[in-house]
Design a protein around this motif. Structure first.
Motif, PDB file in Angstrom:
ATOM      1  N   ASP A  12       0.824  -1.216   0.000  1.00  0.00           N
ATOM      2  CA  ASP A  12       0.000   0.000   0.000  1.00  0.00           C
ATOM      3  C   ASP A  12       0.862   1.271   0.000  1.00  0.00           C
ATOM      4  O   ASP A  12       0.669   2.172   0.808  1.00  0.00           O
ATOM      5  CB  ASP A  12      -0.946   0.004   1.212  1.00  0.00           C
ATOM      6  N   VAL A  13       1.826   1.297  -0.903  1.00  0.00           N
ATOM      7  CA  VAL A  13       2.692   2.478  -1.059  1.00  0.00           C
ATOM      8  C   VAL A  13       2.841   2.773  -2.544  1.00  0.00           C
ATOM      9  O   VAL A  13       2.490   1.958  -3.399  1.00  0.00           O
ATOM     10  CB  VAL A  13       4.091   2.249  -0.432  1.00  0.00           C
ATOM     11  N   SER A  14       3.409   3.949  -2.837  1.00  0.00           N
ATOM     12  CA  SER A  14       3.628   4.332  -4.226  1.00  0.00           C
ATOM     13  C   SER A  14       4.875   3.644  -4.777  1.00  0.00           C
ATOM     14  O   SER A  14       5.599   2.953  -4.058  1.00  0.00           O
ATOM     15  CB  SER A  14       3.795   5.854  -4.326  1.00  0.00           C
ATOM     16  N   ARG A  15       5.153   3.869  -6.047  1.00  0.00           N
ATOM     17  CA  ARG A  15       6.298   3.218  -6.683  1.00  0.00           C
ATOM     18  C   ARG A  15       7.640   3.799  -6.230  1.00  0.00           C
ATOM     19  O   ARG A  15       8.648   3.113  -6.310  1.00  0.00           O
ATOM     20  CB  ARG A  15       6.184   3.328  -8.208  1.00  0.00           C
ATOM     21  N   THR A  16       7.638   5.058  -5.771  1.00  0.00           N
ATOM     22  CA  THR A  16       8.915   5.693  -5.406  1.00  0.00           C
ATOM     23  C   THR A  16       9.645   4.930  -4.291  1.00  0.00           C
ATOM     24  O   THR A  16      10.803   4.547  -4.469  1.00  0.00           O
ATOM     25  CB  THR A  16       8.711   7.158  -5.002  1.00  0.00           C
ATOM     26  N   PRO A  17       9.026   4.688  -3.136  1.00  0.00           N
ATOM     27  CA  PRO A  17       9.739   3.924  -2.092  1.00  0.00           C
ATOM     28  C   PRO A  17      10.015   2.481  -2.507  1.00  0.00           C
ATOM     29  O   PRO A  17      11.014   1.892  -2.088  1.00  0.00           O
ATOM     30  CB  PRO A  17       8.810   3.983  -0.883  1.00  0.00           C
ATOM     31  N   ILE A  18       9.140   1.907  -3.342  1.00  0.00           N
ATOM     32  CA  ILE A  18       9.365   0.546  -3.837  1.00  0.00           C
ATOM     33  C   ILE A  18      10.637   0.511  -4.669  1.00  0.00           C
ATOM     34  O   ILE A  18      11.504  -0.357  -4.478  1.00  0.00           O
ATOM     35  CB  ILE A  18       8.173   0.050  -4.677  1.00  0.00           C
ATOM     36  N   ARG A  19      10.785   1.456  -5.567  1.00  0.00           N
ATOM     37  CA  ARG A  19      11.955   1.472  -6.446  1.00  0.00           C
ATOM     38  C   ARG A  19      13.239   1.724  -5.662  1.00  0.00           C
ATOM     39  O   ARG A  19      14.276   1.129  -5.962  1.00  0.00           O
ATOM     40  CB  ARG A  19      11.772   2.531  -7.536  1.00  0.00           C
ATOM     41  N   GLU A  20      13.188   2.632  -4.682  1.00  0.00           N
ATOM     42  CA  GLU A  20      14.364   2.880  -3.846  1.00  0.00           C
ATOM     43  C   GLU A  20      14.765   1.614  -3.095  1.00  0.00           C
ATOM     44  O   GLU A  20      15.952   1.280  -2.991  1.00  0.00           O
ATOM     45  CB  GLU A  20      14.073   4.009  -2.860  1.00  0.00           C
ATOM     46  N   SER A  21      13.786   0.900  -2.582  1.00  0.00           N
ATOM     47  CA  SER A  21      14.051  -0.333  -1.837  1.00  0.00           C
ATOM     48  C   SER A  21      14.627  -1.413  -2.745  1.00  0.00           C
ATOM     49  O   SER A  21      15.552  -2.126  -2.368  1.00  0.00           O
ATOM     50  CB  SER A  21      12.758  -0.848  -1.192  1.00  0.00           C
ATOM     51  N   LEU A  22      14.091  -1.514  -3.933  1.00  0.00           N
ATOM     52  CA  LEU A  22      14.563  -2.529  -4.876  1.00  0.00           C
ATOM     53  C   LEU A  22      16.004  -2.285  -5.294  1.00  0.00           C
ATOM     54  O   LEU A  22      16.771  -3.230  -5.486  1.00  0.00           O
ATOM     55  CB  LEU A  22      13.646  -2.573  -6.107  1.00  0.00           C
ATOM     56  N   ARG A  23      16.390  -1.021  -5.428  1.00  0.00           N
ATOM     57  CA  ARG A  23      17.783  -0.712  -5.757  1.00  0.00           C
ATOM     58  C   ARG A  23      18.723  -1.217  -4.663  1.00  0.00           C
ATOM     59  O   ARG A  23      19.778  -1.796  -4.943  1.00  0.00           O
ATOM     60  CB  ARG A  23      17.959   0.799  -5.956  1.00  0.00           C
ATOM     61  N   LYS A  24      18.338  -1.010  -3.416  1.00  0.00           N
ATOM     62  CA  LYS A  24      19.168  -1.469  -2.298  1.00  0.00           C
ATOM     63  C   LYS A  24      19.214  -2.993  -2.238  1.00  0.00           C
ATOM     64  O   LYS A  24      20.264  -3.589  -1.994  1.00  0.00           O
ATOM     65  CB  LYS A  24      18.633  -0.895  -0.973  1.00  0.00           C
ATOM     66  N   LEU A  25      18.076  -3.632  -2.470  1.00  0.00           N
ATOM     67  CA  LEU A  25      18.020  -5.095  -2.433  1.00  0.00           C
ATOM     68  C   LEU A  25      18.846  -5.701  -3.569  1.00  0.00           C
ATOM     69  O   LEU A  25      19.451  -6.762  -3.400  1.00  0.00           O
ATOM     70  CB  LEU A  25      16.569  -5.563  -2.523  1.00  0.00           C
ATOM     71  N   GLU A  26      18.877  -5.023  -4.705  1.00  0.00           N
ATOM     72  CA  GLU A  26      19.685  -5.519  -5.821  1.00  0.00           C
ATOM     73  C   GLU A  26      21.168  -5.373  -5.507  1.00  0.00           C
ATOM     74  O   GLU A  26      21.978  -6.234  -5.871  1.00  0.00           O
ATOM     75  CB  GLU A  26      19.328  -4.778  -7.109  1.00  0.00           C
ATOM     76  N   GLN A  27      21.532  -4.289  -4.815  1.00  0.00           N
ATOM     77  CA  GLN A  27      22.925  -4.104  -4.411  1.00  0.00           C
ATOM     78  C   GLN A  27      23.368  -5.202  -3.450  1.00  0.00           C
ATOM     79  O   GLN A  27      24.537  -5.583  -3.417  1.00  0.00           O
ATOM     80  CB  GLN A  27      23.107  -2.731  -3.763  1.00  0.00           C
ATOM     81  N   GLU A  28      22.434  -5.711  -2.674  1.00  0.00           N
ATOM     82  CA  GLU A  28      22.736  -6.802  -1.735  1.00  0.00           C
ATOM     83  C   GLU A  28      22.644  -8.172  -2.396  1.00  0.00           C
ATOM     84  O   GLU A  28      22.849  -9.195  -1.740  1.00  0.00           O
ATOM     85  CB  GLU A  28      21.765  -6.763  -0.542  1.00  0.00           C
ATOM     86  N   HIS A  29      22.301  -8.182  -3.692  1.00  0.00           N
ATOM     87  CA  HIS A  29      22.177  -9.420  -4.461  1.00  0.00           C
ATOM     88  C   HIS A  29      21.077 -10.334  -3.917  1.00  0.00           C
ATOM     89  O   HIS A  29      21.166 -11.558  -4.036  1.00  0.00           O
ATOM     90  CB  HIS A  29      23.513 -10.181  -4.485  1.00  0.00           C
ATOM     91  N   LEU A  30      20.046  -9.716  -3.350  1.00  0.00           N
ATOM     92  CA  LEU A  30      18.890 -10.496  -2.894  1.00  0.00           C
ATOM     93  C   LEU A  30      17.837 -10.603  -3.985  1.00  0.00           C
ATOM     94  O   LEU A  30      16.972 -11.489  -3.945  1.00  0.00           O
ATOM     95  CB  LEU A  30      18.277  -9.865  -1.635  1.00  0.00           C
ATOM     96  N   ILE A  31      17.885  -9.685  -4.970  1.00  0.00           N
ATOM     97  CA  ILE A  31      16.974  -9.722  -6.112  1.00  0.00           C
ATOM     98  C   ILE A  31      17.758  -9.401  -7.370  1.00  0.00           C
ATOM     99  O   ILE A  31      18.898  -8.922  -7.308  1.00  0.00           O
ATOM    100  CB  ILE A  31      15.812  -8.710  -5.972  1.00  0.00           C
ATOM    101  N   GLU A  32      17.125  -9.663  -8.514  1.00  0.00           N
ATOM    102  CA  GLU A  32      17.702  -9.290  -9.808  1.00  0.00           C
ATOM    103  C   GLU A  32      16.586  -8.746 -10.677  1.00  0.00           C
ATOM    104  O   GLU A  32      15.529  -9.377 -10.804  1.00  0.00           O
ATOM    105  CB  GLU A  32      18.359 -10.495 -10.474  1.00  0.00           C
TER     106      GLU A  32
END
Length: 215
Positions: free
Chosen positions: A41-61
């Motif tokens: 229940d949030v907008s795309r902005t915080p989702i995208r910021e979070s995904l960038r960090k998760l990708e840096q941690e190699h938890l997602i691609e």
């Protein structure tokens, strides 16, 4: 507004990281930003910021088909425990050198609560208190480098620790090992505490590796 967005992004990141590490999202599962926006229940902005960090941690691609969950592989797990086996003794030695009545009480309390919840066969509480036991040591070891290295490693294997501690025999051994470390700390015996800690880490790794739930 910027501070509010950053705070929300941090919350979303922690939620998604926990959902990945706890196994809610399984390795290979494909997600979309739209689905995550709806679920959290949030907008795309915080989702995208979070995904960038998760990708840096190699938890997602991020791929053309969506966001692929990578999670923790067997090799990741092995590497993390090898690192822990090299430096956990430094943390417990530092903890003893910087020991205070407050930190000793906190460690003792964590062990006593573990013993209580062991009798209740509450594996979720045991995992939480296992994290608490190690976090106390990391926080009071006198080294921010050790703390910032060890705490994320311990956190990333939370799903595997949870499954391991659901087995009664391993839960009993883990709590017993913590009690022995506590007594070595109380006596101020750095060598004994370091030996017990490395044995504890080795036993935990062996217990998890003997199971077949790591890809």
């Amino acid at each position: 507004m910027e501070r509010r967005t950053s705070s929300l992004a941090d919350q979303v990141y922690e939620r998604l990281e926990n959902d990945i590490l706890s196994g809610k999202y399984t390795r290979g599962e494909v997600l979309t930003e739209l689905r995550l926006c709806s679920e959290l229940d949030v907008s795309r902005t915080p989702i995208r910021e979070s995904l960038r960090k998760l990708e840096q941690e190699h938890l997602i691609e991020t791929t053309g088909n969506g966001i692929v969950i990578l999670g923790i592989t067997r090799k990741d797990f092995e590497d993390m425990y090898i690192i822990r086996s090299r430096i956990e003794d430094l943390a417990i030695r530092g903890f003893i050198k910087n020991l205070t009545e407050e930190s000793l009480h906190a460690l003792q309390e964590a062990v006593e609560f573990q013993e209580f919840y062991l009798e209740k066969s509450d594996s979720a509480q045991l995992r939480a208190l296992d994290s608490r036991f190690h976090q106390i040591i990391y926080e009071h070891c006198g080294s921010t480098i050790l703390r910032d290295t060890l705490y994320p490693l311990h956190k990333k294997v939370q799903k595997f620790r949870q499954i391991s501690l659901e087995e009664r025999s391993r839960a009993e051994k883990s709590v017993c090992e913590h009690r022995m470390i506590l007594e070595a700390v109380r006596s101020g015996n750095e060598d004994e505490a370091a030996k017990l800690m490395l044995n504890h880490v080795s036993n935990a790794m062996r217990s998890i590796m003997e199971r077949e739930f790591i890809n």
